[in-house]
Design a protein around this motif. Sequence first.
Motif, PDB file in Angstrom:
ATOM      1  N   PHE A 115       8.360  31.580  -6.525  1.00  0.00           N
ATOM      2  CA  PHE A 115       8.050  30.500  -5.589  1.00  0.00           C
ATOM      3  C   PHE A 115       6.856  30.865  -4.728  1.00  0.00           C
ATOM      4  CE2 PHE A 115       9.000  28.890  -1.184  1.00  0.00           C
ATOM      5  CZ  PHE A 115       8.570  27.596  -1.418  1.00  0.00           C
ATOM      6  N   VAL A 116       5.923  29.937  -4.608  1.00  0.00           N
ATOM      7  CA  VAL A 116       4.776  30.113  -3.726  1.00  0.00           C
ATOM      8  C   VAL A 116       4.916  29.104  -2.587  1.00  0.00           C
ATOM      9  CG1 VAL A 116       2.278  30.011  -3.509  1.00  0.00           C
ATOM     10  CG2 VAL A 116       3.299  30.881  -5.613  1.00  0.00           C
ATOM     11  N   MET A 117       4.889  29.580  -1.356  1.00  0.00           N
ATOM     12  CA  MET A 117       5.072  28.713  -0.199  1.00  0.00           C
ATOM     13  C   MET A 117       3.734  28.449   0.487  1.00  0.00           C
ATOM     14  SD  MET A 117       7.431  29.399   3.170  1.00  0.00           S
ATOM     15  CE  MET A 117       8.939  29.288   2.242  1.00  0.00           C
ATOM     16  N   GLU A 118       3.437  27.180   0.734  1.00  0.00           N
ATOM     17  CA  GLU A 118       2.200  26.829   1.442  1.00  0.00           C
ATOM     18  C   GLU A 118       2.436  26.885   2.947  1.00  0.00           C
ATOM     19  OE1 GLU A 118      -0.815  23.142   2.281  1.00  0.00           O
ATOM     20  OE2 GLU A 118       1.077  22.796   1.298  1.00  0.00           O
ATOM     21  N   LEU A 119       1.522  27.530   3.658  1.00  0.00           N
ATOM     22  CA  LEU A 119       1.578  27.556   5.113  1.00  0.00           C
ATOM     23  C   LEU A 119       0.494  26.630   5.647  1.00  0.00           C
ATOM     24  CD1 LEU A 119       2.061  31.375   5.786  1.00  0.00           C
ATOM     25  CD2 LEU A 119       3.801  29.596   5.613  1.00  0.00           C
ATOM     26  N   PRO A 120       0.881  25.502   6.260  1.00  0.00           N
ATOM     27  CA  PRO A 120      -0.121  24.564   6.764  1.00  0.00           C
ATOM     28  C   PRO A 120      -0.896  25.157   7.930  1.00  0.00           C
ATOM     29  CG  PRO A 120       2.066  23.957   7.548  1.00  0.00           C
ATOM     30  CD  PRO A 120       2.260  25.078   6.575  1.00  0.00           C
ATOM     31  N   THR A 121      -2.055  24.604   8.209  1.00  0.00           N
ATOM     32  CA  THR A 121      -2.831  25.067   9.364  1.00  0.00           C
ATOM     33  C   THR A 121      -2.089  24.684  10.647  1.00  0.00           C
ATOM     34  OG1 THR A 121      -4.071  22.989   9.296  1.00  0.00           O
ATOM     35  CG2 THR A 121      -5.082  24.901   8.236  1.00  0.00           C
ATOM     36  N   TYR A 122      -2.267  25.495  11.689  1.00  0.00           N
ATOM     37  CA  TYR A 122      -1.690  25.161  12.990  1.00  0.00           C
ATOM     38  C   TYR A 122      -2.435  23.965  13.570  1.00  0.00           C
ATOM     39  CZ  TYR A 122       0.777  29.631  13.036  1.00  0.00           C
ATOM     40  OH  TYR A 122       1.605  30.682  12.739  1.00  0.00           O
ATOM     41  N   VAL A 134       0.844  -1.198   0.000  1.00  0.00           N
ATOM     42  CA  VAL A 134       0.000   0.000   0.000  1.00  0.00           C
ATOM     43  C   VAL A 134       0.878   1.246   0.000  1.00  0.00           C
ATOM     44  CG1 VAL A 134      -1.732   1.323   1.290  1.00  0.00           C
ATOM     45  CG2 VAL A 134      -1.855  -1.179   1.227  1.00  0.00           C
ATOM     46  N   GLY A 135       0.581   2.165  -0.898  1.00  0.00           N
ATOM     47  CA  GLY A 135       1.282   3.447  -0.935  1.00  0.00           C
ATOM     48  C   GLY A 135       0.418   4.535  -0.320  1.00  0.00           C
ATOM     49  N   LEU A 136       1.024   5.408   0.462  1.00  0.00           N
ATOM     50  CA  LEU A 136       0.318   6.578   1.011  1.00  0.00           C
ATOM     51  C   LEU A 136       0.737   7.790   0.192  1.00  0.00           C
ATOM     52  CD1 LEU A 136       0.713   6.145   4.884  1.00  0.00           C
ATOM     53  CD2 LEU A 136      -1.241   5.528   3.477  1.00  0.00           C
ATOM     54  N   ALA A 137      -0.229   8.415  -0.482  1.00  0.00           N
ATOM     55  CA  ALA A 137       0.064   9.552  -1.354  1.00  0.00           C
ATOM     56  C   ALA A 137      -0.753  10.757  -0.921  1.00  0.00           C
ATOM     57  CB  ALA A 137      -0.249   9.195  -2.809  1.00  0.00           C
ATOM     58  N   GLY A 138      -0.221  11.950  -1.159  1.00  0.00           N
ATOM     59  CA  GLY A 138      -0.956  13.166  -0.824  1.00  0.00           C
ATOM     60  C   GLY A 138      -0.078  14.387  -0.889  1.00  0.00           C
ATOM     61  N   ASN A 139      -0.699  15.554  -0.744  1.00  0.00           N
ATOM     62  CA  ASN A 139       0.041  16.815  -0.688  1.00  0.00           C
ATOM     63  C   ASN A 139       0.868  16.876   0.596  1.00  0.00           C
ATOM     64  OD1 ASN A 139      -2.481  19.088  -2.125  1.00  0.00           O
ATOM     65  ND2 ASN A 139      -1.388  17.379  -3.007  1.00  0.00           N
ATOM     66  N   PRO A 140       1.851  17.765   0.665  1.00  0.00           N
ATOM     67  CA  PRO A 140       2.514  18.006   1.950  1.00  0.00           C
ATOM     68  C   PRO A 140       1.512  18.553   2.969  1.00  0.00           C
ATOM     69  CG  PRO A 140       3.764  18.969   0.111  1.00  0.00           C
ATOM     70  CD  PRO A 140       2.445  18.552  -0.441  1.00  0.00           C
ATOM     71  N   ASN A 141       1.761  18.283   4.234  1.00  0.00           N
ATOM     72  CA  ASN A 141       0.985  18.852   5.361  1.00  0.00           C
ATOM     73  C   ASN A 141      -0.481  18.413   5.399  1.00  0.00           C
ATOM     74  OD1 ASN A 141       3.282  20.509   6.093  1.00  0.00           O
ATOM     75  ND2 ASN A 141       2.729  21.830   4.374  1.00  0.00           N
ATOM     76  N   VAL A 142      -0.766  17.184   4.969  1.00  0.00           N
ATOM     77  CA  VAL A 142      -2.145  16.695   5.045  1.00  0.00           C
ATOM     78  C   VAL A 142      -2.310  15.626   6.123  1.00  0.00           C
ATOM     79  CG1 VAL A 142      -2.644  17.203   2.625  1.00  0.00           C
ATOM     80  CG2 VAL A 142      -1.781  14.933   3.239  1.00  0.00           C
ATOM     81  N   GLY A 143      -1.230  15.305   6.845  1.00  0.00           N
ATOM     82  CA  GLY A 143      -1.287  14.272   7.886  1.00  0.00           C
ATOM     83  C   GLY A 143      -0.890  12.895   7.389  1.00  0.00           C
ATOM     84  N   ASN A 191       3.505  15.475  -2.633  1.00  0.00           N
ATOM     85  CA  ASN A 191       3.507  16.152  -3.934  1.00  0.00           C
ATOM     86  C   ASN A 191       2.210  16.908  -4.161  1.00  0.00           C
ATOM     87  OD1 ASN A 191       5.990  14.976  -4.837  1.00  0.00           O
ATOM     88  ND2 ASN A 191       4.907  13.077  -5.235  1.00  0.00           N
ATOM     89  N   TYR A 192       2.278  17.903  -5.030  1.00  0.00           N
ATOM     90  CA  TYR A 192       1.066  18.586  -5.475  1.00  0.00           C
ATOM     91  C   TYR A 192       0.627  18.085  -6.842  1.00  0.00           C
ATOM     92  CZ  TYR A 192       1.974  21.856  -1.680  1.00  0.00           C
ATOM     93  OH  TYR A 192       2.194  22.398  -0.433  1.00  0.00           O
ATOM     94  N   ALA A 193       1.535  17.394  -7.544  1.00  0.00           N
ATOM     95  CA  ALA A 193       1.225  16.921  -8.899  1.00  0.00           C
ATOM     96  C   ALA A 193       2.083  15.697  -9.200  1.00  0.00           C
ATOM     97  CB  ALA A 193       1.488  18.026  -9.916  1.00  0.00           C
TER      98      ALA A 193
END
Length: 672
Positions: free
Chosen positions: A488-495, A6-15, A60-62
Motif C-alpha cells: 500500500f502506498v499512502m498519499e500525504l496531501p499538502t498542508y 454536472v459531475g465533479l471528478a478528481g483525485n483525493p485531496n485536490v479540493g 479516484n486515481y483511476a
Amino acid sequence: MTELIVGLAGNPNVGKTTVFNQLTGMRQHVGNWPGKTVERAEGHFSHGGYDYDVVDLPGNYALSAHSMEEIVSRDFIVDDDSDVIVNVVDAANLERNLYLTVQMMELGANLVMALNMNDFAKKKDHIIDIKLMSELLGFPVIEINAKTKDGFEELLTTVEKASKNPIDSSEKLSYGNEIKGHLASIQQLIEQDSSLLDVPSIWTAIKLLEKDSIVIEKVQQSSKSSQIMVEVDKVASHLHDVYQEGAEEVIANARYSFIDGLMAEAVKRPAVEKETTTDKIDRIVTNRILAIPIFIIIMYLLFQLTFTIATPFVDLIDAGFCALGEYLAEAVGNEMLGSFLQDGLIGGVGGVLVFLPQIILMFLFLSILEDSGYLARAAFTLDKIMHSLVGLHGKAFIPMILGFGCGVPAVMATRTMENESDRLLSMMLIPFMSCTARLPIYSIFIAAFFTANQGLILLSIYLLGIVVALIVAGILKRTMFKGLSAPFVMELPTYKVPSVKGVLLHTWDKTKGFLRKAGTIILGAAIVIWILSYLPMGVEYGSQECVLGMIGTAIAPIFAPLGFGTWQAGIAILTGLVAKEVVVSTFATLGGLEEDDEEGVTELVHDAFTPLSAYSFMAFCLLYVPCFASLGAIKQETNSWKWPLTMACITLVTAYIVSLLIYNVGLLAGFG
C-alpha cells in the motif's frame, strides 16, 4: 430554467469537496448511490439561467474496476446522462492528476478542467501555460481557487458553453503508432456492433486489453464477441512480444508518455524541486521518533479543549432541560403523564442532547485536522506500527480513523481494500475506535470522578481503543486471517489552512446525523426504557422493583467481577446495544433530570460506581458490541450474518477481559 447535470471528478485531496461546498452551500444532501454503499453527495444551485444538479464523485486515481468508487465514477460518466464533467486538478501535482484525466478522455467525457491549488504550484516554481494545455488536451482549462472562489464565474460560464457544444476529447489522445494501429484493429470490430457504441470504441478496446471484467462481460453479450476477443488476445500477445510487458503495463506506460509530452510542452519546472513548507513540516511531524508523541499531544489538546470550551454550554443546556422537565410535569397535572414527559422524554433524549456542545466541538476539531492534512499523517504514522506489529497495512487504519466519527461510514470505507482477508479484519477492528456516540458516556463519568484530569482521561480511553485494536489484530492475523497484506502506498496531501465554510459544513452534516438519531432511535429507546421503569403499576418509578430493575438485577452478577455489578449498569449496557448514546439516556431516565447536578444522574453514577469501576465501565462501553447500525453495515458489506455475529463475539469477549484486568489490577494496585 435549463437543467444541467454536472459531475465533479478528481483525485483525493485536490479540493474537489471544497468546490462542491462552495457551489452548493447548504443546498446539498448525502445518500448512497442506487444499489451501492458508496456515499453520494449531491447539491443544487442556479447560475446564468441554468439549474445545476452537481454530484461530487468519489475521489479516484483511476477508472479501473478495482474498487466500487472507481466503478461508480465511470458508471456516472457513461450512464447517468451528465452534461459536463468538471475535472478538479491539483496544479502542484499535475502529472499524477492527469492520469485520471487521460482515462476520462478515453471514456469520451465532456470535460472542463478546474485547475486548483495554483498558489502551491507557483511556490514550487511551476509555470503552467493554461492556453497551450487546453489546446493539447482538446477541452477548456480554467484556473480557480476553491477556497476564495476566484475563477468560479469563468468556470461556470465555460461549463454552460461546454454543455451546448460537447467535445469528444478522446481524439486528442496520442499513444504512438504501434499501439494506435493495434487499438484500431480492435476498434474496427467493436464498431460493427451498435450495442457497444454507448462509449468511444477506443475506451472499450483499451479496457479489453486491461482485462476489465465488467467490459469483458458486456462484450461477451455481443454477436461479434468471439471475433473481438480473438483479436484482443492476438494484440495482447503481440504487444508482449514487442515491449516484453503485459498489455496493462503497455497501456499505462502509453498514458504516462502522453502525460510526459504534455508536461514538457505546457509546464516549466525547475531542474531541482524547491523544498516546500509541507516538506519542512513533515520532517518533524512524520519523524519516526517524534511522530507518535506529536500525535498524542495533538489528541490531548483536542480533548482538553473540547471539555474546557463545552462545559459552560453543557451546564446551561442541562439547567434548561431540568427547568423544562419540571415545568411540563407541573403543567400537565397528571402524575403518570408528567413522569413520562419529565423522566421519559426530557430525561431520556435531553440527557443525551446535554452533551451536544461536546459532540459539535469534537466534530469541528476532527474536521479541521482532516482538512488541514494532518489526519492523513496520523494514519501514516500509525501505519508503520500496524505493519510492524500486526502485518496489516495502513489502508486498514483509514477506516479506523473514520471510526472516531461513526462506525457505519468506517465499515463502508473498507471497500477500498483489495485483499478480502484484510478487509474483513479491518471491519473487526473498527468497533474498538471510540465513535462520538460514546462521548456522552465518558462525559458523565469524567464529570463525576475525573474533573481534575478531563482531557488526560479521555485521551487514555481513545488510546486504549487503539492499543486493544492492535493487540486483537495481531491475534486475529495469526489465527483467523492468516496471509500477507497487499502492498500500500499512502498519499500525504499538502498542508493547507482549512476552509471555514468547508469545516462548518462538515461539522453540521455530522451533527445533523447525531440530532436525527436523538429524534428517532434514542427517543424510541427512551420511551421503552420509561415504560419498563414505570411498570408494574404501583412500584416506585425507576426502582429495582420495576421491570427494568428486575432485568438489570438478573444480569448484574455477570458484571460484578468488572466492578459494576449494579442493576442500573447492567441495564445501561443492555440498552446501549441499540445506540451507545442510550447508555446515557438510560442513566438519565433512571436518575431523572429534575434535580441539580449533585443529585439526578450524577448522584446515581456516584452511588453505583467508584473511580476505578467508572473507568472499567468506560472501557467496557468503548470495547463491547457496537450499535445495531454498525452491525447492519457489516452485514450489508459482507452479505452474511456470519461476520457481524463474529465481530459481536470478539468485541464482547475483548471488552470483558480488558475491563476485568483494569478493575482487578487496579484493586491490587490500591486504586479501589
